[in-house]
Design an enzyme around this catalytic site. Structure first.
Site, PDB file in Angstrom:
ATOM      1  N   ARG A 243       0.855  -1.187   0.000  1.00 44.69           N
ATOM      2  CA  ARG A 243       0.000   0.000   0.000  1.00 44.69           C
ATOM      3  C   ARG A 243       0.891   1.237   0.000  1.00 44.69           C
ATOM      4  O   ARG A 243       1.705   1.432   0.886  1.00 44.69           O
ATOM      5  CB  ARG A 243      -0.959  -0.003   1.204  1.00 44.69           C
ATOM      6  N   HIS A 247      -2.032   3.465   6.321  1.00 45.23           N
ATOM      7  CA  HIS A 247      -3.030   2.444   6.648  1.00 45.23           C
ATOM      8  C   HIS A 247      -4.435   3.036   6.549  1.00 45.23           C
ATOM      9  O   HIS A 247      -5.353   2.413   6.029  1.00 45.23           O
ATOM     10  CB  HIS A 247      -2.792   1.926   8.066  1.00 45.23           C
ATOM     11  N   TYR A 256       7.139   5.042  10.477  1.00 46.16           N
ATOM     12  CA  TYR A 256       7.588   3.654  10.645  1.00 46.16           C
ATOM     13  C   TYR A 256       8.168   3.023   9.374  1.00 46.16           C
ATOM     14  O   TYR A 256       8.661   1.914   9.412  1.00 46.16           O
ATOM     15  CB  TYR A 256       6.450   2.783  11.189  1.00 46.16           C
TER      16      TYR A 256
END
Length: 340
Positions: A243, A247, A256
């Protein structure tokens, strides 16, 4: 790992569809990306609630949904709008769900797509139940269900896989392994070398496929659907993808993951590799690309317009949507809600 089209658009296996159908797949993927980018914009404008982007995962959705027949079932999670509308779920209802309108979860009776599941993993059990029910009724209809790599850490995944394996339910499990369960990398979720390998423990085939290669996804899913339709049981497909965005629109992936990782996956873009292939075959032009984007934008805008015209349920109608006949215990609550 099954791959038919390399990131450079080179054919290294048997093309599962003719050139015209390949062009149609590309058109659907362009439209999916147009929808997704508009979805992010709509959330930032406050016109829909939290949105789960899927840019980069178009091939995994289009290449699987295209293999189904109208009577088959689809049980999606919250990240598969492209697969949903490919199987008949009205786009305005997909958007209405994001607007918090209960009508969004009520597709026409002829549409065999369950509303998107927000809880992670729980919907896989529903897919297995539907597939098993069809088998008990003597049909050859199948059920396909979608989930991310994080869902395979949930107990529901293992219960669904076990039941499907034991009873040979005609279910196709599609894991869109996009590498991250929100901010947790796949390597910290499971010690298994691949997610596809987990299928062995449940007595079913596991297929690892390049999830950014629509030809490979289509070929793997077609085989799994045919197997399920023939009564030979379930299959687990691990579509390795990525992706590109967060998220959800509440998340900041820069906290991250690295820019280098993102750049690496940009080189494997599912749209770009198919575009390169079609161009080499003389089936892509900049003019056609502009036309696809223009038509896709208009189509999404029309769906947004329809979604915004849907009136939300009153408090009382919300109760009516849950039961065919309200139990006595809720009749009083319904009356109180209407008075508010």
């Amino acid at each position: 790992m099954l791959q038919i089209l390399t990131p450079r658009g080179e054919l290294v296996g048997d093309r599962p569809v003719d050139l015209d159908d390949a062009a149609d797949l590309y058109g659907e993927m362009v439209f999916a990306r147009t929808y997704d980018r508009k979805g992010v914009a709509l959330q930032k404008q406050g016109r829909i609630a939290t949105y789960a982007p899927f840019e980069g995962q178009e091939a995994a959705q289009i290449g699987t949904a295209i293999t189904l027949e109208p009577g088959d079932w689809m049980v999606p999670s919250y990240r598969e709008p492209a697969a949903m509308w490919m199987h008949g779920y009205p786009m305005e209802l997909v958007l209405a769900t994001r607007r918090g309108t209960e009508m969004g979860g009520s597709p026409p009776a002829s549409v065999r797509v369950l509303p998107p599941s927000i809880p992670v993993g729980s919907h896989m059990l529903h897919a297995v139940g539907l597939a098993w029910a069809e088998r008990l009724q003597g049909t050859d209809r199948v059920a396909i269900t979608y989930f991310g790599d994080g869902a395979t850490s949930e107990g529901d995944f293992h219960e669904a896989m076990n039941f499907a394996g034991v009873f040979k339910a005609g279910c196709v499990f599609v894991c869109q392994n996009n590498g991250w369960a929100i901010s947790l990398p796949r390597a910290e979720q499971t010690a298994a070398e691949t997610i596809a390998a987990k299928a062995v423990g449940y007595g079913m085939p596991g297929v690892l496929v390049d999830g950014n290669d629509v030809f490979a996804v289509l070929a793997a899913t077609s085989a799994a659907v045919a197997r399920a339709r023939a009564g030979e049981g379930p299959t687990l497909i691990e579509a390795l993808t990525y992706r590109m965005g967060p998220h959800s629109t509440t998340d900041d992936p820069k906290r991250y993951r690295t820019d280098d990782e993102l750049a690496e996956w940009r080189e494997r873009d599912p749209l770009e590799r198919l575009r390169r292939y079609l161009e080499a075959e003389g089936s892509w032009t900049p003019e056609w690309q502009a036309e696809l984007e223009r038509e896709g934008s208009a189509r999404v805008e029309r769906a947004v317009e329809l979604a915004e015209q849907i009136q939300p349920f009153t408090a009382g109608e919300t109760f009516d949507a849950m039961f065919a006949e309200l139990p006595d215990s809720l009749l009083g609550q319904r009356a109180m809600a209407e008075e508010l």
